[in-house]
Design a protein around this motif. Structure first.
Motif, short mmCIF file in Angstrom:
data_model
loop_
_atom_site.label_atom_id
_atom_site.label_comp_id
_atom_site.label_asym_id
_atom_site.label_seq_id
_atom_site.Cartn_x
_atom_site.Cartn_y
_atom_site.Cartn_z
N GLY A 123 0.82 -1.21 0.00
CA GLY A 123 0.00 0.00 0.00
C GLY A 123 0.85 1.26 0.00
N SER A 124 0.24 2.37 -0.33
CA SER A 124 0.98 3.64 -0.40
C SER A 124 1.31 4.16 1.00
CB SER A 124 0.17 4.68 -1.17
OG SER A 124 -1.09 4.89 -0.54
N ASN A 125 2.40 4.90 1.08
CA ASN A 125 2.82 5.50 2.35
C ASN A 125 2.01 6.76 2.64
OD1 ASN A 125 4.82 3.56 2.67
ND2 ASN A 125 6.38 4.81 1.69
N LEU A 126 1.89 7.08 3.90
CA LEU A 126 1.28 8.34 4.34
C LEU A 126 2.36 9.19 5.00
CD1 LEU A 126 -2.07 7.08 5.91
CD2 LEU A 126 -1.75 8.16 3.68
N ARG A 127 2.22 10.50 4.89
CA ARG A 127 3.21 11.40 5.48
C ARG A 127 2.50 12.44 6.35
NH1 ARG A 127 5.13 9.77 0.66
NH2 ARG A 127 7.36 9.30 0.51
N ILE A 128 3.04 12.64 7.54
CA ILE A 128 2.51 13.67 8.43
C ILE A 128 3.68 14.45 9.01
CG2 ILE A 128 0.44 12.38 9.06
CD1 ILE A 128 1.82 11.75 11.73
N ARG A 129 3.38 15.63 9.54
CA ARG A 129 4.40 16.46 10.19
C ARG A 129 4.02 16.64 11.65
NH1 ARG A 129 8.33 19.63 8.25
NH2 ARG A 129 7.61 19.21 6.13
N VAL A 130 4.99 16.44 12.53
CA VAL A 130 4.76 16.57 13.97
C VAL A 130 5.68 17.66 14.53
CG1 VAL A 130 4.97 15.43 16.21
CG2 VAL A 130 3.99 14.19 14.28
N LYS A 131 5.09 18.61 15.23
CA LYS A 131 5.87 19.69 15.85
C LYS A 131 6.29 19.29 17.26
CE LYS A 131 3.89 23.52 13.22
NZ LYS A 131 3.24 24.86 13.30
N LEU A 132 7.54 19.63 17.60
CA LEU A 132 8.09 19.30 18.91
C LEU A 132 8.67 20.53 19.58
CD1 LEU A 132 10.09 16.08 17.89
CD2 LEU A 132 7.86 16.13 19.01
N THR A 133 8.44 20.65 20.88
CA THR A 133 9.09 21.71 21.65
C THR A 133 10.51 21.26 22.01
OG1 THR A 133 8.35 20.86 23.79
CG2 THR A 133 6.86 22.37 22.61
N LEU A 134 11.34 22.20 22.42
CA LEU A 134 12.70 21.85 22.85
C LEU A 134 12.65 20.91 24.05
CD1 LEU A 134 15.14 24.91 22.68
CD2 LEU A 134 15.38 22.66 21.61
N GLU A 135 11.68 21.13 24.93
CA GLU A 135 11.56 20.27 26.11
C GLU A 135 11.25 18.83 25.68
OE1 GLU A 135 10.97 24.41 27.44
OE2 GLU A 135 10.18 23.21 25.79
N GLU A 136 10.39 18.66 24.70
CA GLU A 136 10.05 17.31 24.22
C GLU A 136 11.26 16.66 23.53
OE1 GLU A 136 5.25 17.73 23.31
OE2 GLU A 136 6.71 18.42 21.81
N ILE A 137 12.02 17.47 22.80
CA ILE A 137 13.22 16.95 22.13
C ILE A 137 14.26 16.53 23.16
CG2 ILE A 137 15.19 17.62 20.69
CD1 ILE A 137 13.24 19.34 19.07
N ASP A 247 3.62 2.45 4.88
CA ASP A 247 4.17 2.97 6.14
C ASP A 247 3.71 4.39 6.39
OD1 ASP A 247 5.69 0.57 6.40
OD2 ASP A 247 7.19 1.40 5.04
N LEU A 248 3.78 4.79 7.64
CA LEU A 248 3.51 6.17 8.03
C LEU A 248 4.85 6.86 8.25
CD1 LEU A 248 1.61 8.46 8.95
CD2 LEU A 248 1.72 7.49 11.26
N LEU A 249 5.13 7.88 7.46
CA LEU A 249 6.39 8.62 7.56
C LEU A 249 6.13 9.90 8.35
CD1 LEU A 249 7.64 8.16 3.89
CD2 LEU A 249 8.06 6.71 5.89
N VAL A 250 6.85 10.06 9.45
CA VAL A 250 6.63 11.18 10.37
C VAL A 250 7.81 12.15 10.27
CG1 VAL A 250 6.16 11.85 12.75
CG2 VAL A 250 5.40 9.61 11.92
N ALA A 251 7.56 13.33 9.69
CA ALA A 251 8.59 14.37 9.59
C ALA A 251 8.54 15.22 10.86
CB ALA A 251 8.36 15.22 8.36
N LEU A 252 9.70 15.44 11.47
CA LEU A 252 9.76 16.18 12.74
C LEU A 252 10.12 17.65 12.50
CD1 LEU A 252 11.69 13.54 14.87
CD2 LEU A 252 9.22 13.77 14.54
#
Length: 374
Positions: A123-137, A247-252
């Protein structure tokens, strides 16, 4: 158990060219292929290791991330790159590596994944973007994300494709000047799935699928960088028939912090103090990624002084400890003074204590900049 170095697995150097990487993988794949080593677990392990190494090193972007961050660049929720490879993923590489050199015979592999057998559609991949704070990083985090993905509709059933008899490929034999030539192409009826729709509900699409919203957990390790991509295996769109999910590709994406600036694993903080505080000394509360801390500023501090708080930065993605928090002291010079204040400073103008007397240990601005980049 720690993973082996990808370059070591393929027996190549970091400077190896794409052709050298491809050649090394081909050699390893032929040597340890399961059909050549039946019931040999060690050979199977090496076969998978070689495939995982090639999947990363053959991709310029993944190779660059691996060279910079090592295996930890692909950690988190099934890994990125080769971290979650199965035998279907591995056999999908063979068409590019061997170019169909084994014809209709060759290796059968796991479930006919290579050669003349059926190759399962992905199946085709999906792509999403996730925002992170410095504290989470800095601390690592588990994010819950909502994804709208294609899944098999309830009541959908499939049957074997009559065009290719379930193989997903159509073989054609043509007569040429060099003799009879056999070629295999993807079946146009089933798209290579080997199955076609038997029954489907009215709300399903032509492949018997519908959209479904699903909440997926993504584990993000500490120390990731802006632009890094993680892969959650099998959480993309499902494939029709007996195919495997994409697959689900998660861009940070790193969010800007109001007071801290990141430079690699180090953090920078601008601390502004008054002229009296610089003369008399003070203590100040500042922000860090793990909460607020109070630091002491010695009397007579000079503007531009850098206070280093060791281990208060970002953890290394390679596991090499933590960076530091560099506090830059800035003495704030008042722009407006009343008459009494002006008279005081005027009286101190020629006082020896107010005359600049730099010590040999006091570094110039250019020396400080040099130290920061060395």
């Amino acid at each position: 158990m720690a993973k082996r170095d990808y370059y070591e697995i393929l027996g190549i150097s970091k400077s190896a060219s794409p052709e050298e990487i491809k050649k090394a993988y081909r050699k390893m794949a032929l040597k340890y292929h399961p059909d050549k080593n039946p019931d040999n677990k060690e050979a199977e392990t090496k076969f998978k290791e070689a495939a995982e190494a090639y999947e990363v090193l053959s991709n310029a972007d993944k190779k660059a991330r691996y060279d910079q961050f090592g295996h930890q660049a692909f950690d988190g929720a099934g890994g990125f790159g080769g971290g979650g490879m199965n035998m279907e993923d591995i056999f999908s590489q063979f068409g590019d590596i061997f170019g169909g050199a084994f014809g209709g015979g060759g290796f059968s592999g796991f479930g006919g994944g290579f050669g003349g057998g059926q190759r399962r559609v992905k199946g085709s991949n999906l792509r999403i973007r996730v925002k992170l704070t410095l504290e989470e990083i800095a601390n690592g985090v588990e994010k819950k994300v909502k994804v709208r993905r294609k899944v098999k509709a309830k009541g959908t059933s499939y049957k074997t494709c009559t065009t290719c008899n379930g193989s997903g490929q159509v073989t054609r034999v043509t007569n040429t000047i060099l003799g009879r030539m056999q070629t295999a192409t993807t079946c146009s009826t089933c798209g290579g799935a080997g199955q076609i729709i038997d029954r489907k509900p009215a709300d399903a699409d032509a492949n018997g699928q519908v959209y479904k919203e699903e909440t997926i957990s993504v584990k993000i390790p500490a120390g990731v960088v802006d632009g890094m991509q993680l892969k959650v295996s099998g959480k993309g769109n499902e494939a029709p028939g007996n195919g495997i999910s994409g697959d689900l590709l998660v861009a940070l994406e790193e969010e800007k912090h109001p007071k801290l600036q990141r430079e690699g694993d180090n953090l920078h903080y601008d601390l502004y103090i008054s002229y009296p505080d610089a003369v008399l000394g003070t203590s100040k509360e500042i922000d860090t990624v793990t909460g607020k801390v109070r630091i002491k500023v010695e009397s007579g501090v000079q503007s531009g002084k850098i206070l280093r708080l060791r281990g208060k930065g970002i953890p290394s993605i390679n596991g090499y400890g933590k960076g530091d928090l560099l506090v830059h002291v800035n003495v704030w010079t008042p722009k407006t003074l009343n008459k009494e204040q002006k008279e005081f400073f005027a009286s101190m103008k020629d006082d020896e204590h107010f005359q600049p007397q730099p010590q040999s240990s006091d570094k110039s601005f250019f020396e400080k900049v040099k130290d920061m980049f060395s």
